[in-house]
Design a protein around this motif. Structure first.
Motif, PDB file in Angstrom:
ATOM      1  N   VAL A  89       0.863  -1.178   0.000  1.00  0.00           N
ATOM      2  CA  VAL A  89       0.000   0.000   0.000  1.00  0.00           C
ATOM      3  C   VAL A  89       0.896   1.224   0.000  1.00  0.00           C
ATOM      4  CG1 VAL A  89      -1.791   1.270   1.243  1.00  0.00           C
ATOM      5  CG2 VAL A  89      -1.791  -1.229   1.296  1.00  0.00           C
ATOM      6  N   THR A  90       0.673   2.128  -0.952  1.00  0.00           N
ATOM      7  CA  THR A  90       1.482   3.334  -1.036  1.00  0.00           C
ATOM      8  C   THR A  90       1.097   4.325   0.063  1.00  0.00           C
ATOM      9  OG1 THR A  90      -0.062   4.316  -2.622  1.00  0.00           O
ATOM     10  CG2 THR A  90       1.797   3.065  -3.517  1.00  0.00           C
ATOM     11  N   LEU A  91       1.932   5.308   0.271  1.00  0.00           N
ATOM     12  CA  LEU A  91       1.744   6.309   1.328  1.00  0.00           C
ATOM     13  C   LEU A  91       0.408   7.034   1.138  1.00  0.00           C
ATOM     14  CD1 LEU A  91       3.396   7.511   3.734  1.00  0.00           C
ATOM     15  CD2 LEU A  91       4.061   9.342   2.160  1.00  0.00           C
ATOM     16  N   HIS A  92      -0.401   7.076   2.193  1.00  0.00           N
ATOM     17  CA  HIS A  92      -1.719   7.701   2.079  1.00  0.00           C
ATOM     18  C   HIS A  92      -2.275   8.019   3.462  1.00  0.00           C
ATOM     19  CE1 HIS A  92      -2.811   3.590   3.097  1.00  0.00           C
ATOM     20  NE2 HIS A  92      -4.053   4.001   3.351  1.00  0.00           N
ATOM     21  N   VAL A 108       4.316   7.814   9.405  1.00  0.00           N
ATOM     22  CA  VAL A 108       5.107   9.045   9.534  1.00  0.00           C
ATOM     23  C   VAL A 108       4.611   9.750  10.790  1.00  0.00           C
ATOM     24  CG1 VAL A 108       5.798  11.210   8.473  1.00  0.00           C
ATOM     25  CG2 VAL A 108       5.378   9.195   7.031  1.00  0.00           C
ATOM     26  N   ALA A 109       5.363   9.648  11.857  1.00  0.00           N
ATOM     27  CA  ALA A 109       4.932  10.177  13.151  1.00  0.00           C
ATOM     28  C   ALA A 109       4.660  11.675  13.058  1.00  0.00           C
ATOM     29  CB  ALA A 109       5.999   9.901  14.199  1.00  0.00           C
ATOM     30  N   GLY A 110       3.541  12.099  13.642  1.00  0.00           N
ATOM     31  CA  GLY A 110       3.179  13.511  13.694  1.00  0.00           C
ATOM     32  C   GLY A 110       2.483  14.045  12.465  1.00  0.00           C
ATOM     33  N   SER A 111       2.387  13.245  11.410  1.00  0.00           N
ATOM     34  CA  SER A 111       1.809  13.752  10.161  1.00  0.00           C
ATOM     35  C   SER A 111       0.305  14.018  10.286  1.00  0.00           C
ATOM     36  CB  SER A 111       2.077  12.774   9.017  1.00  0.00           C
ATOM     37  OG  SER A 111       1.623  11.472   9.314  1.00  0.00           O
ATOM     38  N   GLU A 147      10.133   7.203   8.674  1.00  0.00           N
ATOM     39  CA  GLU A 147       9.009   6.307   8.939  1.00  0.00           C
ATOM     40  C   GLU A 147       9.299   5.434  10.153  1.00  0.00           C
ATOM     41  OE1 GLU A 147       7.154   5.277   4.581  1.00  0.00           O
ATOM     42  OE2 GLU A 147       8.934   4.171   5.211  1.00  0.00           O
ATOM     43  N   THR A 148       8.234   4.978  10.791  1.00  0.00           N
ATOM     44  CA  THR A 148       8.332   4.018  11.880  1.00  0.00           C
ATOM     45  C   THR A 148       7.590   2.756  11.464  1.00  0.00           C
ATOM     46  OG1 THR A 148       8.379   5.759  13.563  1.00  0.00           O
ATOM     47  CG2 THR A 148       7.773   3.539  14.292  1.00  0.00           C
ATOM     48  N   ALA A 149       8.262   1.615  11.508  1.00  0.00           N
ATOM     49  CA  ALA A 149       7.618   0.336  11.197  1.00  0.00           C
ATOM     50  C   ALA A 149       6.913  -0.162  12.457  1.00  0.00           C
ATOM     51  CB  ALA A 149       8.640  -0.681  10.730  1.00  0.00           C
ATOM     52  N   CYS A 150       5.615  -0.397  12.349  1.00  0.00           N
ATOM     53  CA  CYS A 150       4.813  -0.797  13.508  1.00  0.00           C
ATOM     54  C   CYS A 150       4.715  -2.322  13.569  1.00  0.00           C
ATOM     55  CB  CYS A 150       3.429  -0.163  13.431  1.00  0.00           C
ATOM     56  SG  CYS A 150       3.465   1.641  13.539  1.00  0.00           S
ATOM     57  N   THR A 151       5.816  -2.957  13.943  1.00  0.00           N
ATOM     58  CA  THR A 151       5.787  -4.404  14.157  1.00  0.00           C
ATOM     59  C   THR A 151       4.943  -4.697  15.398  1.00  0.00           C
ATOM     60  OG1 THR A 151       7.842  -4.267  15.420  1.00  0.00           O
ATOM     61  CG2 THR A 151       8.019  -4.747  13.061  1.00  0.00           C
TER      62      THR A 151
END
Length: 231
Positions: free
Chosen positions: A94-97, A155-158, A178-182
């Motif tokens: 999924v692309t950035l959205h 993207v934290a804070g976006s 970016e932060t990967a949410c494992t």
């Protein structure tokens, strides 16, 4: 994580992670439900799970716990639940959205409402950012989701920047990373829909990633709109 920390993370970063929110026995019962267990891995997901009794009961449980933690208003409702799944036979990215569309009962004549559409007989619309900022997405992981399983990247804070066009979204990602949410099985990822997010294809083909994605919001949403489902 303490409830105060959850709220602070949600406000500042637009997301928070609640480890071990659902225990193994309840997870086993959820995964045994026909809508989950009998779902074909060739299908990427199902957006209509709130029609299932077990899903409505789970939504009510999550709503109560989130309200007790100060993350939801007491009169909030669940408006949608989607099962997303990645597997060896269904591997996607999924692309950035941002999540901009909500399911509503019927069209309304208001110039502030955009991009009307229909999916599986339901009406969807993009409301103003003011409403989107009041919504909460809650993702329950039914399986472990490691770095190789295509976890959500955020993207934290976006979420603080309102609706973003493609150029602004890319600029924010370049500036903040970016932060990967494992996640482990039973963890919750709680996020604002305006938070920029994306996911990659899984690189561990034998893995499986199933997520129940709930959308919560106020019972009365304004703009002459009503939820198509409200639990």
């Amino acid at each position: 994580m303490a409830t105060a920390e959850l709220g602070d993370s949600l406000d500042r970063r637009g997301f928070a992670q609640w480890p071990g929110a659902i225990g193994p026995a309840q997870l086993d019962a959820l995964c045994a439900q026909p809508a989950v267990a009998a779902a074909a891995d060739a299908d990427a997901g199902d957006r209509e799970l709130l029609r299932e009794r077990w899903c409505g009961e789970l939504a009510a449980l999550l709503r109560a716990r989130l309200a007790a933690a100060g993350l939801l208003a007491a009169d909030a409702v669940a408006a949608q639940c989607t099962l997303f799944r990645k597997s060896a036979s269904r591997n996607w990215k999924v692309t950035l959205h941002q999540d901009l569309s909500i399911p509503v009962a019927a069209p309304a004549d208001d110039p502030r409402l955009q991009a009307w559409s229909r999916k599986r007989g339901r009406h969807f619309v993009q409301p103003p950012a003011e409403l989107l900022q009041r919504l909460l997405a809650v993702r329950l992981h039914l399986d472990d989701c490691g770095a190789g399983d295509g976890p959500l990247r955020v993207v934290a804070g976006s979420h603080r920047h309102g609706r973003l066009d493609a150029a602004a979204a890319q600029a924010l990602r370049a500036a903040h990373g970016e932060t990967a949410c494992t996640a482990a099985r039973g963890d919750l990822l709680i996020m604002r829909p305006l938070l920029l997010h994306a996911s990659s294809k899984a690189t561990r083909p034998e893995g499986r990633r199933r997520v129940l994605h709930f959308l919560f919001g106020p019972r009365e949403i304004g703009y002459s709109l009503h939820w198509s489902t409200a639990i």
